[in-house]
Scaffold this motif. Structure first.
Motif, PDB file in Angstrom:
ATOM      1  N   ASP A 100       0.873  -1.167   0.000  1.00  0.00           N
ATOM      2  CA  ASP A 100       0.000   0.000   0.000  1.00  0.00           C
ATOM      3  C   ASP A 100       0.913   1.220   0.000  1.00  0.00           C
ATOM      4  N   LYS A 141      -9.721  -1.790  -2.482  1.00  0.00           N
ATOM      5  CA  LYS A 141      -9.627  -2.547  -1.234  1.00  0.00           C
ATOM      6  C   LYS A 141     -10.717  -2.097  -0.263  1.00  0.00           C
ATOM      7  N   GLY A 194       0.480  -3.404   4.493  1.00  0.00           N
ATOM      8  CA  GLY A 194      -0.445  -2.282   4.597  1.00  0.00           C
ATOM      9  C   GLY A 194      -0.495  -1.697   5.983  1.00  0.00           C
ATOM     10  N   ASP A 198      -6.405  -2.836   3.572  1.00  0.00           N
ATOM     11  CA  ASP A 198      -5.247  -3.638   3.175  1.00  0.00           C
ATOM     12  C   ASP A 198      -5.322  -5.056   3.723  1.00  0.00           C
ATOM     13  N   SER A 212      -0.162 -11.290   5.096  1.00  0.00           N
ATOM     14  CA  SER A 212      -0.088  -9.832   5.169  1.00  0.00           C
ATOM     15  C   SER A 212       0.759  -9.393   6.356  1.00  0.00           C
TER      16      SER A 212
END
Length: 334
Positions: free
Chosen positions: A15, A191, A213, A219, A230
């Motif tokens: 991001d 998103k 993110g 995110d 993530s």
């Protein structure tokens, strides 16, 4: 087995706002992190909900900040929305654009006709963030949707990060129309919808992508929806208290203070932490309450506490036993 977190992945999708930069200033270490990934042979992509810049402009902005980027590596919600409109509408269709010039240009380049009023008979309304968006633009959009135009939103981010604190984002502007129309947008493209992430993985032919993110609600939720690991960095919107209270669909695989966490052992970033101790901290659970004791780095304490809050302990039921623990919880607003 890699000796650092990012080494286990063949693509890192960043991001932008709150991760790589804040408005117009790079976050310390961002350029170095990208260059280290490139040196390791890891593919890079940038996925942003901000619809106020085109991919070429974003790449130029990043390069000017010392963060290397090619236009093909940048995916924006403006570009994705325009592409979707082009798939669904006949060429040349009038589309009422509420947003920045970048969104208007994307719509035009997709073979559609950007317009600005109800009298232009738009068949769709596309709404994206733009600092100059005002009442007149929103009024025309409301009239067009009431007349039957399909309502597309590039994203619904409530806020944008800035050095002065969170500012109203496109979601706040969408909320104005939502209130006036008493309905939701027909389509939200950015998103937390997983499309930007899955497209990035497809373009890079990646088998094991990692999303980085700063927002749990866009995110991280988008990564979870895409089935991707993530990393939440604490340099933007979502903070420790948000992570402690995160529902399952917004829980990251890893957490770190900043992008330097990409190059540290994964076991020091995985969330929740295994066991009751980490980095000088200890968490003790007693029924529906939990106590944090000891001293150490904030991220280790956060990882430990997620283990109990994600297992049913209310954030308000956490207590600090040591002075360091009490000060940390106070700083988090817990």
């Amino acid at each position: 087995m890699s000796d650092h977190l990012a080494g286990a992945y063949d693509l890192v999708v960043f991001d932008l706002d709150g991760v790589v930069f804040l408005i117009d200033k790079p976050i310390p270490g961002a350029g170095e992190a990208v260059e280290r990934l490139r040196a390791d042979g890891t593919a890079i992509a940038y996925a942003t909900n901000n619809a106020s810049r085109r991919g070429t402009d974003v790449a130029a902005l990043l390069n000017g900040m010392g963060v290397s980027a090619a236009p093909a590596e940048v995916l924006t919600s403006a570009g994705a929305t325009a592409a979707l409109l082009a798939e669904r509408l006949p060429a040349g269709s009038p589309v009422l654009v509420v947003g920045a010039d970048a969104l208007r240009d994307e719509v035009r380049d997709a073979g559609l006709t950007p317009v600005g009023t109800l009298e232009d008979e738009p068949v769709a309304v596309v709404q994206g963030y733009g600092p100059e968006v005002g009442w007149k633009n929103l009024a025309e959009a409301a009239l067009a949707v009431r007349a039957g135009a399909t309502w597309y939103a590039t994203n619904t981010d409530r806020t944008l990060p800035s050095p002065r604190g969170p500012l109203p984002g496109n979601g706040s502007l969408v909320a104005v129309l939502r209130t006036a129309l008493d309905r939701e947008p027909d389509v939200v493209v950015g998103k937390p919808q997983p499309g930007l992430f899955t497209t990035a993985a497809t373009l890079a032919r990646a088998q094991r992508p990692l999303v980085v993110g700063d927002r749990l609600d866009t995110d991280i939720e988008g990564a979870v929806g895409a089935g991707m690991d993530s990393l939440l960095v604490l340099t933007g919107v979502s903070g420790p208290a948000d992570l402690l209270a995160a529902p399952p669909e917004r829980r990251p695989t890893f957490v770190s203070a900043d992008l330097s966490g990409l190059f540290r052992p994964a076991e020091g970033a995985v969330v929740p932490a295994a066991g009751e101790q980490a980095g000088g901290w200890r968490v003790t659970r007693d029924g529906e309450r939990a106590t944090l004791d000891g001293a150490g780095g904030p991220v280790d304490a956060l990882r430990l506490l997620c283990g109990v809050t994600w297992d049913g302990v209310a954030v308000s039921a956490i207590e600090g036993a040591s002075q360091d623990a009490r000060e940390l919880l106070r700083a988090w607003g817990v």
